[in-house]
Design an enzyme around this catalytic site. Sequence first.
Site, mmCIF file in Angstrom:
data_model
loop_
_atom_site.group_PDB
_atom_site.id
_atom_site.type_symbol
_atom_site.label_atom_id
_atom_site.label_comp_id
_atom_site.label_asym_id
_atom_site.label_seq_id
_atom_site.Cartn_x
_atom_site.Cartn_y
_atom_site.Cartn_z
ATOM 1 N N ASN A 1 13.889 8.725 -2.188
ATOM 2 C CA ASN A 1 13.084 8.431 -3.365
ATOM 3 C C ASN A 1 13.948 8.298 -4.619
ATOM 4 O OD1 ASN A 1 11.096 8.837 -5.528
ATOM 5 N ND2 ASN A 1 9.696 9.142 -3.810
ATOM 6 N N ASP B 1 4.322 4.363 4.049
ATOM 7 C CA ASP B 1 3.632 4.167 5.329
ATOM 8 C C ASP B 1 3.308 5.533 5.932
ATOM 9 O OD1 ASP B 1 3.147 3.789 8.129
ATOM 10 O OD2 ASP B 1 4.017 1.793 7.937
ATOM 11 N N PHE B 2 2.006 5.807 6.162
ATOM 12 C CA PHE B 2 1.682 7.139 6.685
ATOM 13 C C PHE B 2 2.205 7.373 8.099
ATOM 14 C CE2 PHE B 2 -1.978 4.859 8.109
ATOM 15 C CZ PHE B 2 -2.739 4.432 7.019
ATOM 16 N N SER C 1 0.828 -1.214 0.000
ATOM 17 C CA SER C 1 0.000 0.000 0.000
ATOM 18 C C SER C 1 0.865 1.269 0.000
ATOM 19 C CB SER C 1 -0.970 -0.006 1.185
ATOM 20 O OG SER C 1 -0.246 0.000 2.384
ATOM 21 N N GLY C 2 2.129 1.156 -0.387
ATOM 22 C CA GLY C 2 2.959 2.344 -0.622
ATOM 23 C C GLY C 2 3.580 2.915 0.638
ATOM 24 N N LEU D 1 4.517 4.759 -4.328
ATOM 25 C CA LEU D 1 5.886 4.465 -4.746
ATOM 26 C C LEU D 1 6.058 2.970 -5.048
ATOM 27 C CD1 LEU D 1 8.760 5.393 -5.296
ATOM 28 C CD2 LEU D 1 9.233 5.285 -2.842
#
Length: 279
Positions: free
Chosen positions: A100, A70-71, A67-68, A125
């Site tokens: 990145n 991590d918040f 899920s990309g 990402l």
Amino acid sequence: MPEIRQNEKISHRIEGPFFIIQLINPDNLNALEGEDYIYLGELLELADKNPDVYFTILQSSGRFFSSGADFKGIAKAQEDNGAKYASETSKWLSNFVARNVYVTDVFIKHSKVLVCCLNGPAIGLSAALVALCDIVYSMNDKVYLLYPFANLGLVTEGGTAISLPLKFGANTTYERLMFNKPFNYDIMTKSAFISKNFNMPSSNTEAFNAELLKELKGKVEGLYLPSCLGMKKLLKSNHIGSFNEINSMEVNESLKYWVDGEPLRRFSQLGSKQRKHRL
Ligand code: CAA
């Protein structure tokens, strides 16, 4: 195999010509923090340097591929107000740009054939890295790729300004990115992004990974594997210059958004479930 530190969310092993990397944190849908993406990059570099490895295989676990970002990791970065940063620009250069650009670069220049075992959806990402793979197999038709940059106050990253038009066509890419819509299974098959759908139930990722690996072992039997790397080098040469250029352009464009703070506001809403992606 040379030593590398361990990471509880990502495992790796070598089987014959295959360097297998697996995301093993299904409880938060294999979301990755900045350090995890760096670790992933370091593993790819290990695979790159190993002369016995010809294929780098990306596997995952559970119902999502990843899920990309991590918040929780983003929130940590936001609170990272140590004296070491002279400004917000300095902070986001470290917490966003450097990480990145590194992981994207490692994927772009990887010399081994990159195979993605897409067991479920991929976002952000992580989905960008899937789009940088050379061959993608899907577990079933529930897979999708979501690049929610417009919903998060970001712009394309991970080379997607090139990889998505290249793989899905320019207009489809515009329509999906502008309106924050997923590239679903139908789009992925129409554009031949997925080489084979294994049609297995979503609950059975381990069986999918095992079946796919078995099939790959059969496919490489009798091949002269250095030819595969030679062909990868030539095929990659078509776009490597453009990818290198866009990698730098994307992160520099994004930096303004991080400094301004809009992604942070939106990630925080996502974490507290006040904001959702439309799927
Ligand atoms: N970070 C941290 N935790 C995450 C996560 C993420 N990106 N995605 C999911 N999780 C966690 C959820 O918080 C939840 O944990 P709890 O059970 O403890 O509440 C668990 O995983 C399951 O998630 P959901 O209950 O939300 O599952 P769902 O099926 O209803 O929804 C989803 C799935 C659509 C992926 C939703 O979780 C979601 O929108 N997640 C965020 C995806 C995202 O926007 N990622 C960032 C992309 S941007 C990027 O990657 C670029 C960059 O560099 C900044």
